[in-house]
Design an enzyme around this catalytic site. Structure first.
Site, PDB file in Angstrom:
ATOM      1  N   GLU A 245     -49.067 -72.136 -13.480  1.00 49.96           N
ATOM      2  CA  GLU A 245     -47.718 -71.834 -13.946  1.00 49.96           C
ATOM      3  C   GLU A 245     -46.946 -70.906 -13.015  1.00 49.96           C
ATOM      4  O   GLU A 245     -45.728 -71.012 -12.938  1.00 49.96           O
ATOM      5  CB  GLU A 245     -47.730 -71.290 -15.378  1.00 49.96           C
TER       6      GLU A 245
ATOM      7  N   TRP B 163     -31.601 -72.228 -21.703  1.00 46.26           N
ATOM      8  CA  TRP B 163     -32.732 -72.981 -21.148  1.00 46.26           C
ATOM      9  C   TRP B 163     -32.459 -74.428 -21.543  1.00 46.26           C
ATOM     10  O   TRP B 163     -32.510 -74.785 -22.722  1.00 46.26           O
ATOM     11  CB  TRP B 163     -34.025 -72.463 -21.766  1.00 46.26           C
TER      12      TRP B 163
ATOM     13  N   CYS C 215     -33.766 -69.945 -24.730  1.00 41.26           N
ATOM     14  CA  CYS C 215     -32.439 -69.335 -24.764  1.00 41.26           C
ATOM     15  C   CYS C 215     -32.451 -67.968 -25.434  1.00 41.26           C
ATOM     16  O   CYS C 215     -33.266 -67.702 -26.315  1.00 41.26           O
ATOM     17  CB  CYS C 215     -31.490 -70.207 -25.554  1.00 41.26           C
TER      18      CYS C 215
ATOM     19  N   HIS D 145     -69.435 -85.113 -14.597  1.00 40.46           N
ATOM     20  CA  HIS D 145     -68.958 -86.307 -15.306  1.00 40.46           C
ATOM     21  C   HIS D 145     -67.576 -86.735 -14.834  1.00 40.46           C
ATOM     22  O   HIS D 145     -66.831 -87.366 -15.586  1.00 40.46           O
ATOM     23  CB  HIS D 145     -68.972 -86.032 -16.814  1.00 40.46           C
TER      24      HIS D 145
ATOM     25  N   GLU E 227     -57.968 -70.571 -18.735  1.00 37.80           N
ATOM     26  CA  GLU E 227     -56.884 -69.593 -18.653  1.00 37.80           C
ATOM     27  C   GLU E 227     -56.575 -69.255 -17.188  1.00 37.80           C
ATOM     28  O   GLU E 227     -55.410 -69.141 -16.796  1.00 37.80           O
ATOM     29  CB  GLU E 227     -57.278 -68.347 -19.471  1.00 37.80           C
TER      30      GLU E 227
ATOM     31  N   ARG F  65     -37.255 -64.479 -21.198  1.00 40.61           N
ATOM     32  CA  ARG F  65     -37.512 -65.601 -22.097  1.00 40.61           C
ATOM     33  C   ARG F  65     -37.454 -66.943 -21.362  1.00 40.61           C
ATOM     34  O   ARG F  65     -37.935 -67.944 -21.881  1.00 40.61           O
ATOM     35  CB  ARG F  65     -36.480 -65.601 -23.243  1.00 40.61           C
TER      36      ARG F  65
ATOM     37  N   LYS G  17     -40.596 -67.964 -22.069  1.00 40.09           N
ATOM     38  CA  LYS G  17     -41.566 -67.050 -22.650  1.00 40.09           C
ATOM     39  C   LYS G  17     -41.819 -67.377 -24.106  1.00 40.09           C
ATOM     40  O   LYS G  17     -42.926 -67.270 -24.609  1.00 40.09           O
ATOM     41  CB  LYS G  17     -41.042 -65.613 -22.509  1.00 40.09           C
TER      42      LYS G  17
ATOM     43  N   LYS H  42     -53.002 -69.881 -15.337  1.00 39.04           N
ATOM     44  CA  LYS H  42     -52.249 -68.818 -14.650  1.00 39.04           C
ATOM     45  C   LYS H  42     -51.819 -69.290 -13.270  1.00 39.04           C
ATOM     46  O   LYS H  42     -50.672 -69.126 -12.876  1.00 39.04           O
ATOM     47  CB  LYS H  42     -53.081 -67.537 -14.485  1.00 39.04           C
TER      48      LYS H  42
ATOM     49  N   ASN I 255     -29.191 -71.059 -30.036  1.00 39.07           N
ATOM     50  CA  ASN I 255     -30.576 -71.339 -29.606  1.00 39.07           C
ATOM     51  C   ASN I 255     -31.132 -72.390 -30.545  1.00 39.07           C
ATOM     52  O   ASN I 255     -30.897 -72.301 -31.749  1.00 39.07           O
ATOM     53  CB  ASN I 255     -31.482 -70.113 -29.771  1.00 39.07           C
ATOM     54  N   GLY I 256     -31.911 -73.314 -30.016  1.00 36.72           N
ATOM     55  CA  GLY I 256     -32.523 -74.325 -30.878  1.00 36.72           C
ATOM     56  C   GLY I 256     -32.021 -75.707 -30.506  1.00 36.72           C
ATOM     57  O   GLY I 256     -31.448 -75.912 -29.432  1.00 36.72           O
TER      58      GLY I 256
HETATM   59  C1  F6R Z   1     -49.033 -69.039 -20.545  1.00 35.56           C
HETATM   60  C2  F6R Z   1     -48.142 -68.798 -21.643  1.00 35.56           C
HETATM   61  C3  F6R Z   1     -47.934 -69.863 -22.647  1.00 35.56           C
HETATM   62  C4  F6R Z   1     -47.986 -69.271 -24.054  1.00 35.56           C
HETATM   63  C5  F6R Z   1     -47.626 -70.330 -25.102  1.00 35.56           C
HETATM   64  C6  F6R Z   1     -47.760 -69.794 -26.503  1.00 35.56           C
HETATM   65  O1  F6R Z   1     -49.121 -67.938 -19.694  1.00 35.56           O
HETATM   66  O2  F6R Z   1     -47.566 -67.745 -21.740  1.00 35.56           O
HETATM   67  O3  F6R Z   1     -48.860 -70.879 -22.499  1.00 35.56           O
HETATM   68  O4  F6R Z   1     -49.269 -68.769 -24.268  1.00 35.56           O
HETATM   69  O5  F6R Z   1     -46.320 -70.767 -24.888  1.00 35.56           O
HETATM   70  O6  F6R Z   1     -46.945 -68.699 -26.696  1.00 35.56           O
HETATM   71  P1  F6R Z   1     -47.175 -67.696 -27.885  1.00 35.56           P
HETATM   72  O7  F6R Z   1     -48.479 -67.019 -27.660  1.00 35.56           O
HETATM   73  O8  F6R Z   1     -46.019 -66.746 -27.808  1.00 35.56           O
HETATM   74  O9  F6R Z   1     -47.175 -68.503 -29.149  1.00 35.56           O
END
Ligand code: F6R
Length: 611
Positions: free
Chosen positions: A491, A75, A2, A507, A484, A27, A606, A488, A101-102
């Site tokens: 997501e 959110w 949010c 395995h 990673e 976000r 985000k 990518k 928010n929260g």
């Molecule tokens: C993946 C992604 C998330 C963040 C995770 C941690 O692309 O963006 O997996 O890496 O939510 O976020 P931060 O780094 O902001 O603590």
């Protein structure tokens, strides 16, 4: 997650709030809303879906002009995305409006209490109880407005950043925070509350970051910050935020993610610059606690998601260069487990946003147990950067695309530098070795060579965009890079993908391999080259499709693979950065081809500010 933006001042609040909501879109959200004060009444607009939907509704109604308003992108946590559950929420008398928010953890018992007192609820949210509670204290307990907020905050448990508007106090806007970010922006005779600086940077760069348990009362042309537990006034520093507008706009790109992938050619220079002086690594932010860090008896790195993948790479280099054993743990686990943390422990937390709730909680726990805490964050002023004893900023600029890209490469550079600085202090590498490792002279040029090839990467990616599952395999640092790459793809394109250490495939995961299953191999020309060729043979003999990202132009490899993406020859670390960029582009082109919302993938936020 949010986002909050609020305004009080001489201008019409609507363009400011709508623009702020758009800046907060990154976000992650599912609905948006605004309440302003208009003709002495609270005027409410709330819509499920994009901010544009809300904007259209507002612009199509009578021309509204108001000097005070609160706005929110939601959110969903409690209650599905709907117009009713969207914020702001009003009390039953429609005097007071709130954005939040929260999560209010005890909302259910508070709701039961209020229902018994005759209150009715329009939404399924936990937020609505806060505004009704304030109303209860004003109307049933005869508390004045500010005291009613204090009384309500004494009862609510959980995490919150809130902003409150009351039609009976048209000159006041009140914000408070506990474990969820909120800042005050100070302009010329105008004030803003926001979840982050990007939403208000066009108007002011003068910011006061609220800390946990702080409440800010804007009244007319003045503001006062108090501790809402003791109700005492606090002196706070006004910070000047350095944020460029270009950084939060797409420029010539159609997607933030695409822009941010390209940004890396430049951001890696920002991350490195001023941090190397001949054979010395300078991470000045760590200086006051350096002795504790070097002499710690145990060291942990904790993070979530992409930042956790960086941690795995940090472990490899710190153990290799500085011979310090490192334990990497997910912050969501670390915060609750029984790791033996004490005053001789160092805990490094990595976070792009600096607001991730689990990482923040892991830091708080470590501090309570006496550890020295180090933050590696991208956002100055963020909660984690302020909560840790010391830290290093990744300096890669605002990352707006929900999928992390440039923050990852910046994080691994900082961890690599940290490993070398530790090695220096421990005398575990020679001067010559350190100088060799610090040679980044051709990195930016090599990145540019990869970016120039994006057409070729796109062609390969599009061949596989109808596959439903992918494996990503690598050895050494290429294993976290594989994780990673798989994240990518998952997501942003919603395709199932998994990363494994290449040899681990035998395995279990090899059972998945057939003619429909593409496997992405990370093949660097290093000591594991022959071993990874054997892993490729194993997939090939089961008819699996093979895509290799490599710096080797070896014929044997090209015969084994269906597709090869060649990157410039490099050392292991630089290969990791280059192949990461290829994997980011690979996922990006597949997601765009599939018509996915690349910058704001479904269900994702985000900045994950709730547990
Ligand atoms: C993946 C992604 C998330 C963040 C995770 C941690 O692309 O963006 O997996 O890496 O939510 O976020 P931060 O780094 O902001 O603590």
């Amino acid at each position: 997650m949010c986002g909050i933006i609020s305004y009080k001042g001489p201008q019409n609040c609507y363009p400011i709030l709508l623009n702020g909501l758009k800046r907060l879109e990154y976000r992650g959200y599912d609905s948006a809303g605004i309440v302003s004060l208009y003709n002495n009444q609270l005027l409410q607009n709330k819509r499920v879906g994009k901010v544009q939907v809300l904007e259209k509704e507002i612009l199509s109604s009578i021309k509204i002009n108001s000097n005070i308003g609160i706005a929110h992108t939601r959110w969903a946590t409690h209650g599905k995305p709907s117009n009713e559950n969207a914020h702001p929420h009003l009390d039953n008398l429609e005097d007071i409006a709130i954005v939040h928010n929260g999560i209010i953890e005890n909302y259910s018992s508070l709701k039961d209490f209020l229902l018994k007192k005759g209150f009715s609820f329009k939404s399924e949210t936990d937020t609505e109880v806060i505004v009704q509670l304030i109303s209860y204290f004003i109307n049933s307990k005869n508390l004045d407005y500010v005291d009613a907020i204090y009384a309500a905050l004494e009862l609510v448990e959980g995490a919150f950043a809130i902003v409150i508007l009351n039609k009976n106090f048209p000159d006041m806007l009140i914000g408070a925070r506990k474990s969820s970010p909120l800042l005050l922006g100070i302009g010329k005779s105008e004030f803003f509350f926001s979840s982050d600086a990007s939403a208000i940077i066009e108007h002011t760069n003068q910011i006061v970051y609220l800390e946990d348990h702080e409440m800010c009362i804007i009244n007319g042309d003045t503001y006062e910050i108090t501790d809402f537990r003791t109700r005492e006034s606090l002196e706070k520093i006004v910070d000047t935020v350095h944020l460029e507008i270009e950084d939060i706009e797409k420029g010539t790109f159609d997607y933030f993610m695409h822009k941010e992938i390209h940004d890396q050619q430049r951001t890696i220079i920002n991350t490195i610059s001023g941090r190397i002086d001949n054979e010395h690594v300078l991470l000045n932010g760590l200086f006051p606690f350096w002795d504790n860090i070097v002499n710690s008896s145990k060291a942990y790195i904790t993070a979530c998601g992409t930042s956790w993948h960086s941690a795995l790479i940090g472990k490899i280099f710190i153990e290799r260069f500085a011979k310090i054993p490192i334990i990497v743990d997910y912050a969501s686990e670390f915060r609750y487990n029984d790791s033996p943390i004490d005053s001789s422990t160092c805990v490094i937390a990595i976070s792009q946003s600096g607001e991730t709730a689990d990482t923040l909680a892991a830091i708080k726990k470590s501090k309570e147990l006496g550890a020295t805490t180090v933050g590696i964050c991208n956002v100055p002023g963020s909660s984690i950067s302020r909560e840790t004893h010391c830290g290093v900023f990744t300096r890669c600029g605002s990352e707006i695309g929900v999928a992390s890209t440039k923050a990852f490469t910046a994080q691994i550079i900082i961890l690599y530098l940290l490993a070398l600085k530790l090695a220096q202090s421990k005398n575990s590498l020679s001067k010559k070795e350190i100088v060799q490792c610090l040679d980044f002279s051709s990195l930016s040029e090599k990145i540019s060579k990869v970016l120039i090839k994006e057409k070729n990467i796109k062609e390969v990616a599009l061949k596989y965009c109808n596959s439903s599952d992918f494996l990503y395999l690598g050895r050494g640092i290429n294993f976290p890079i594989a994780l990673e790459g798989a994240l990518k793809l998952k997501e942003i394109s919603y395709i199932h993908a998994e990363g494994y250490p290449a040899a681990e495939m035998k395995h279990g995961p090899i059972a998945l391999v057939d003619k429909n299953m593409p496997t992405v191999f990370l093949v660097s020309k290093d000591k594991s080259y022959d071993k990874i060729l054997s892993n490729i043979e194993e997939v090939k003999s089961r008819n699996g499709k093979i895509i290799a990202i490599t710096d080797s132009d070896d014929e044997k490899l090209s015969k084994l693979c269906n597709d090869i993406i060649l990157v410039p020859q490099s050392n292991e670390f630089v290969f990791g950065i280059l192949s990461t960029i290829v994997l980011q582009l690979f996922a990006f082109f597949i997601a765009v081809e599939k018509g996915c919302d690349v910058d704001q993938p479904r269900n994702l936020a985000k900045s994950v500010t709730v547990e």
